[in-house]
Design a protein around this motif. Structure first.
Motif, PDB file in Angstrom:
ATOM      1  N   ALA A 251      29.608  51.186  36.902  1.00 49.17           N
ATOM      2  CA  ALA A 251      28.638  51.642  35.907  1.00 49.17           C
ATOM      3  C   ALA A 251      29.287  51.916  34.551  1.00 49.17           C
ATOM      4  O   ALA A 251      28.604  51.917  33.524  1.00 49.17           O
ATOM      5  N   HIS A 252      30.602  52.140  34.549  1.00 51.31           N
ATOM      6  CA  HIS A 252      31.316  52.434  33.297  1.00 51.31           C
ATOM      7  C   HIS A 252      32.282  51.321  32.903  1.00 51.31           C
ATOM      8  O   HIS A 252      33.171  51.547  32.073  1.00 51.31           O
ATOM      9  N   GLY A 253      32.106  50.152  33.495  1.00 48.42           N
ATOM     10  CA  GLY A 253      32.914  49.000  33.101  1.00 48.42           C
ATOM     11  C   GLY A 253      34.385  49.114  33.439  1.00 48.42           C
ATOM     12  O   GLY A 253      35.224  48.478  32.804  1.00 48.42           O
ATOM     13  N   VAL A 254      34.704  49.899  34.467  1.00 46.98           N
ATOM     14  CA  VAL A 254      36.097  50.133  34.846  1.00 46.98           C
ATOM     15  C   VAL A 254      36.590  49.028  35.783  1.00 46.98           C
ATOM     16  O   VAL A 254      35.860  48.552  36.640  1.00 46.98           O
ATOM     17  N   GLY A 255      37.845  48.648  35.626  1.00 47.85           N
ATOM     18  CA  GLY A 255      38.489  47.768  36.599  1.00 47.85           C
ATOM     19  C   GLY A 255      38.340  46.290  36.350  1.00 47.85           C
ATOM     20  O   GLY A 255      38.527  45.484  37.266  1.00 47.85           O
ATOM     21  N   ILE A 256      38.041  45.874  35.126  1.00 45.40           N
ATOM     22  CA  ILE A 256      37.914  44.450  34.798  1.00 45.40           C
ATOM     23  C   ILE A 256      39.200  43.979  34.119  1.00 45.40           C
ATOM     24  O   ILE A 256      39.623  44.551  33.107  1.00 45.40           O
ATOM     25  N   ILE A 257      39.828  42.953  34.667  1.00 48.74           N
ATOM     26  CA  ILE A 257      41.023  42.389  34.046  1.00 48.74           C
ATOM     27  C   ILE A 257      40.887  40.876  33.950  1.00 48.74           C
ATOM     28  O   ILE A 257      40.238  40.241  34.786  1.00 48.74           O
ATOM     29  N   ASP A 258      41.477  40.321  32.920  1.00 46.34           N
ATOM     30  CA  ASP A 258      41.515  38.880  32.692  1.00 46.34           C
ATOM     31  C   ASP A 258      42.982  38.525  32.518  1.00 46.34           C
ATOM     32  O   ASP A 258      43.603  38.888  31.524  1.00 46.34           O
ATOM     33  N   ILE A 259      43.572  37.859  33.518  1.00 45.93           N
ATOM     34  CA  ILE A 259      45.024  37.678  33.502  1.00 45.93           C
ATOM     35  C   ILE A 259      45.438  36.243  33.812  1.00 45.93           C
ATOM     36  O   ILE A 259      44.704  35.495  34.452  1.00 45.93           O
ATOM     37  N   VAL A 260      46.615  35.915  33.351  1.00 50.08           N
ATOM     38  CA  VAL A 260      47.325  34.712  33.787  1.00 50.08           C
ATOM     39  C   VAL A 260      48.461  35.196  34.672  1.00 50.08           C
ATOM     40  O   VAL A 260      49.271  36.016  34.257  1.00 50.08           O
ATOM     41  N   GLU A 261      48.495  34.709  35.909  1.00 50.25           N
ATOM     42  CA  GLU A 261      49.491  35.187  36.863  1.00 50.25           C
ATOM     43  C   GLU A 261      50.344  34.034  37.369  1.00 50.25           C
ATOM     44  O   GLU A 261      49.969  32.860  37.270  1.00 50.25           O
ATOM     45  N   ASN A 262      51.487  34.380  37.932  1.00 51.68           N
ATOM     46  CA  ASN A 262      52.383  33.400  38.528  1.00 51.68           C
ATOM     47  C   ASN A 262      52.081  33.257  40.010  1.00 51.68           C
ATOM     48  O   ASN A 262      52.291  34.187  40.787  1.00 51.68           O
ATOM     49  N   ARG A 263      51.576  32.097  40.389  1.00 51.13           N
ATOM     50  CA  ARG A 263      51.345  31.838  41.804  1.00 51.13           C
ATOM     51  C   ARG A 263      52.671  31.621  42.528  1.00 51.13           C
ATOM     52  O   ARG A 263      53.662  31.208  41.935  1.00 51.13           O
ATOM     53  N   LEU A 264      52.647  31.870  43.830  1.00 50.69           N
ATOM     54  CA  LEU A 264      53.828  31.667  44.654  1.00 50.69           C
ATOM     55  C   LEU A 264      54.272  30.210  44.628  1.00 50.69           C
ATOM     56  O   LEU A 264      55.470  29.915  44.658  1.00 50.69           O
ATOM     57  N   VAL A 265      53.316  29.270  44.546  1.00 49.95           N
ATOM     58  CA  VAL A 265      53.652  27.846  44.626  1.00 49.95           C
ATOM     59  C   VAL A 265      54.266  27.305  43.345  1.00 49.95           C
ATOM     60  O   VAL A 265      54.613  26.133  43.272  1.00 49.95           O
ATOM     61  N   GLY A 266      54.409  28.132  42.309  1.00 46.67           N
ATOM     62  CA  GLY A 266      55.169  27.722  41.147  1.00 46.67           C
ATOM     63  C   GLY A 266      54.387  27.478  39.879  1.00 46.67           C
ATOM     64  O   GLY A 266      54.980  27.229  38.828  1.00 46.67           O
ATOM     65  N   MET A 267      53.066  27.526  39.940  1.00 46.97           N
ATOM     66  CA  MET A 267      52.274  27.315  38.740  1.00 46.97           C
ATOM     67  C   MET A 267      51.594  28.617  38.326  1.00 46.97           C
ATOM     68  O   MET A 267      51.510  29.564  39.106  1.00 46.97           O
ATOM     69  N   LYS A 268      51.116  28.644  37.116  1.00 44.27           N
ATOM     70  CA  LYS A 268      50.351  29.789  36.638  1.00 44.27           C
ATOM     71  C   LYS A 268      48.863  29.526  36.851  1.00 44.27           C
ATOM     72  O   LYS A 268      48.400  28.383  36.827  1.00 44.27           O
ATOM     73  N   SER A 269      48.101  30.590  37.052  1.00 44.73           N
ATOM     74  CA  SER A 269      46.651  30.478  37.169  1.00 44.73           C
ATOM     75  C   SER A 269      46.005  31.595  36.363  1.00 44.73           C
ATOM     76  O   SER A 269      46.630  32.619  36.086  1.00 44.73           O
ATOM     77  N   ARG A 270      44.756  31.380  36.020  1.00 43.28           N
ATOM     78  CA  ARG A 270      44.025  32.369  35.221  1.00 43.28           C
ATOM     79  C   ARG A 270      42.793  32.814  36.010  1.00 43.28           C
ATOM     80  O   ARG A 270      42.076  32.000  36.591  1.00 43.28           O
ATOM     81  N   GLY A 271      42.558  34.098  36.037  1.00 46.80           N
ATOM     82  CA  GLY A 271      41.402  34.619  36.756  1.00 46.80           C
ATOM     83  C   GLY A 271      40.882  35.897  36.140  1.00 46.80           C
ATOM     84  O   GLY A 271      41.606  36.599  35.431  1.00 46.80           O
TER      85      GLY A 271
END
Length: 411
Positions: A251-271
């Motif tokens: 209700a207060h917009g808490v806990g939203i993140i937009d990140i680029v992370e390093n996957r274990l398999v060696g590439m980056k992903s965005r979520g």
């Protein structure tokens, strides 16, 4: 001749719906669909019916939501594990539990294989298969995305249409989502370019921060040995607690993140990830530890937290190192008991007050007023000893410079 059995991790979504039919076509297996309920808030009765209508010989729906929270979420919370400083591991620690249940049902049904819908580019394939190998290495693993001719989600949509399989995804809505009681992830579509700002219309667990109320809200969490036990003075069981905090945080917009992370398999992903209740609990737990843990333990626990997060992210839940780290973490939580008051405001969540019967904060020692427990003169001797290596190094430097000047004059 009796068909061999394969257990399929089934969600009723695009990928697993297609895989169910594909396993029948290409292997001739008897497919047993297993939907593991980790609180994804779907019509699982409909999922079960869909599996049977699509060709499954049997369909299991297994509710493990409480086990997920008590045996996977809470240990990770106590560890303070956060992957790459942002990700609260919502998908990561659900996978070993799901795989564990798949193994149990495969053994019960006498299946020879387990199939899953994880892609060859992602982390989930590792999480599923590492768990299966740890629990029963005799089971064969089938990962269609690594071997079939379908190359995209659009191909899967075409396959489903051809075989009359109803699907919840269209080519106009290509997002891949994973949901459980702890979090919701959004990947794919226009998120694949990190230059595209994500659209807040995708949120499903809460409102956009700029649409949140103009008045802040306060929430109080109580812990016992690192485990949250009540919200605003009301005791909840683990499932009710997470639901309650998700509503409050969302209700207060808490806990939203937009990140680029390093996957274990060696590439980056965005979520884009939504974790409203989890964000509240992590902030509260961190604040209480600052009150109850000594400096050295806190410092070393940060190292453990980072390693713990990596193990969970990489799917190494059932490993000796993970078990050993749990023992250390549990020992640190012996006195992490107390309550924390947090302020929620337009997407932010900050601890504003903490209290514990085991608090190491002592007002008598830290007061700026007159006290009778701390002799400030003692600080001089402490500083002399603490800085002794610096003093010796400096003396050596001055002595060497002095000798150099003498040699220079002699020349």
């Amino acid at each position: 001749m009796e068909k061999q059995k394969v257990v399929l991790a089934y969600s009723g979504g695009l990928d697993t719906s297609v895989i169910l039919k594909w396993l029948e076509e290409h292997y001739g297996y008897e497919v047993i669909a297993v939907c593991v309920d980790v609180g994804q808030e779907e019509d699982l009765v409909a999922v079960e019916k869909k599996a049977l209508s699509t060709g499954a010989s049997k369909a299991y729906v297994v509710d493990v939501t409480k086990e997920f929270i008590t045996d996977y979420v809470f240990p990770t919370l106590k560890a303070g594990a956060v992957y790459e400083d942002d990700y609260l591991l919502g998908t990561s620690f659900a996978r070993p539990l799901i795989a564990k249940k798949l193994v149990e049902i495969a053994e019960k049904e006498g299946a020879v294989a387990i199939a899953h819908g994880a892609t060859g580019k992602g982390n989930d394939q590792v999480r599923f298969e590492a768990t299966i190998k740890a629990l029963n290495p005799f089971l064969k693993v089938i990962a269609p995305w690594r071997i079939w001719d379908l190359k995209s989600r659009e191909d899967c949509i075409d396959y489903a249409t051809k075989h009359g399989i109803p699907i919840p995804v269209t080519k106009k809505d290509p997002y891949s989502r994973d949901r459980n009681i702890w979090h919701l992830s959004h990947e794919g579509g226009n998120l694949e370019s990190p230059w595209n700002e994500h659209d807040s219309s995708i949120y499903m667990m809460g409102v956009a921060p700029d649409k949140a109320p103009d008045t802040p809200a306060y929430v109080e969490i109580e812990f016992e040995k690192g485990i949250p036990t009540s919200v605003n003075g009301i005791a909840y069981d683990p499932v009710e607690m997470i639901h309650t905090l998700n509503k409050i945080g969302g209700a207060h917009g808490v806990g939203i993140i937009d990140i680029v992370e390093n996957r274990l398999v060696g590439m980056k992903s965005r979520g884009v990830y939504e974790t409203p209740g989890g964000t509240i609990l992590y902030e509260a737990h961190k604040s209480l530890e600052k009150l109850t843990l000594d400096r050295s333990t806190m410092s070393f626990k940060k190292t453990v937290s980072e390693k713990y997060a990596q193990l969970v992210y990489d799917g190494l839940w059932f490993t000796p190192l993970k078990d050993a780290l749990d023992q250390f973490v549990n020992s640190t939580q012996e006195y992490v008991t107390g309550k924390v008051r947090l302020k929620l405001y337009k997407g932010t969540c900050k601890a504003v007050a903490t209290a514990s019967p085991y608090s190491l904060y002592n007002e008598e020692f830290v007061t700026f007023g007159e006290d009778h427990v701390y002799n400030q003169k003692d600080a001089e001797g402490f500083i002399n000893l603490f800085a002794l290596p610096l003093t010796i190094r400096s003396l050596m430097k001055f002595e060497n410079e002095k000798e150099a000047k003498k040699e220079k004059k002699a020349i």
